[in-house]
Design an enzyme around this catalytic site. Structure first.
Site, PDB file in Angstrom:
ATOM      1  CB  SER A 152      63.205  43.389 -42.647  1.00  6.95           C
ATOM      2  OG  SER A 152      63.266  42.564 -43.797  1.00  6.95           O
ATOM      3  CE  LYS A 206      59.561  43.281 -44.657  1.00  8.30           C
ATOM      4  NZ  LYS A 206      60.746  43.348 -45.549  1.00  8.30           N
TER       5      LYS A 206
END
Length: 224
Positions: free
Chosen positions: A138, A175
């Site tokens: 990701s 993230k």
């Protein structure tokens, strides 16, 4: 600083300092080039070498974010990290390497620690408290890949744009952090992954720390 800087060199130096103050780690050559309008990262590299010759910075070779300020803590750290697969310490010295994190338990619980890497915490700025093994892709667009070790500084204080290790409903994820009032967005650096939206009024979000560098999985190349 032994010699005065040119105007352009000063702009580069100021951008390095600002990036380190804002995010806790230095910029890459590509980020410098983009921010200051250079045609390529090679132009940024030339300015960095000039800054090093004048004593304004120290460059750690073969690293993406290998820029240190002369008075920066850990500036004399080794130029490259030990290989991630070859640096196992039989004791408990060095940075703990965190593998799978069980739901609801502290990230530094003994059962999560695979082994220790004999790399000084001060190699990273701010200092790292642990290394988290990255799962998935990701964050691949900023060079954080499956199997890499993300160096993490433990803190609950985080600014927009920082890379964070976040715990959301017992799941730990890496993230980019963005907050607008009670709304937090955890952004992937891969267009295949949708943003994670959190409403702090109804959902629990815990920040386990901020990313301060990457050790490329198995290669021993530290991107601090």
């Amino acid at each position: 600083m032994s010699r005065p800087l040119t105007v352009r060199q000063q702009h580069v130096f100021d951008f390095i300092v600002k990036t380190m103050n804002d995010y806790g780690y230095p910029p890459t050559r590509a980020e410098i080039a983009k921010a200051l309008g250079f045609r390529s990262p090679n132009a940024a590299e030339e300015h960095l070498r000039a800054l090093e010759r004048k004593g304004a910075i120290r460059i750690i070779r073969h690293t993406s974010r290998g820029i240190r300020l002369p008075n920066q803590e850990g500036a004399d750290a080794p130029d490259t990290a030990p290989a991630a697969n070859d640096s196992t310490d039989t004791g408990t010295s060095g940075l703990p390497i965190i593998g799978e994190v069980a739901a609801g338990s502290p990230i530094l619980a003994a059962e999560h620690i695979d082994r220790y890497c004999p790399l000084p915490a001060e190699y990273f700025t701010p200092k790292a408290d642990y290394l988290l093994r990255v799962r998935g892709l990701s964050m691949k667009d900023i060079g954080i890949l499956e199997g890499d070790l993300l160096a993490v500084h433990r803190t609950e204080r985080v600014r927009d744009g920082q890379i964070v290790v976040a715990r959301l409903e017992d799941e730990v994820t890496v993230k980019r952090f963005k907050r607008d009032g009670h709304q937090v967005t955890l952004l992937a650096e891969n267009s295949d992954f949708a943003p994670i939206e959190i409403d702090l009024r109804t959902q629990q979000l815990d920040i386990e720390g901020v990313g301060v560098g990457v050790i490329r999985g198995g290669s021993g190349q530290a991107l601090g």
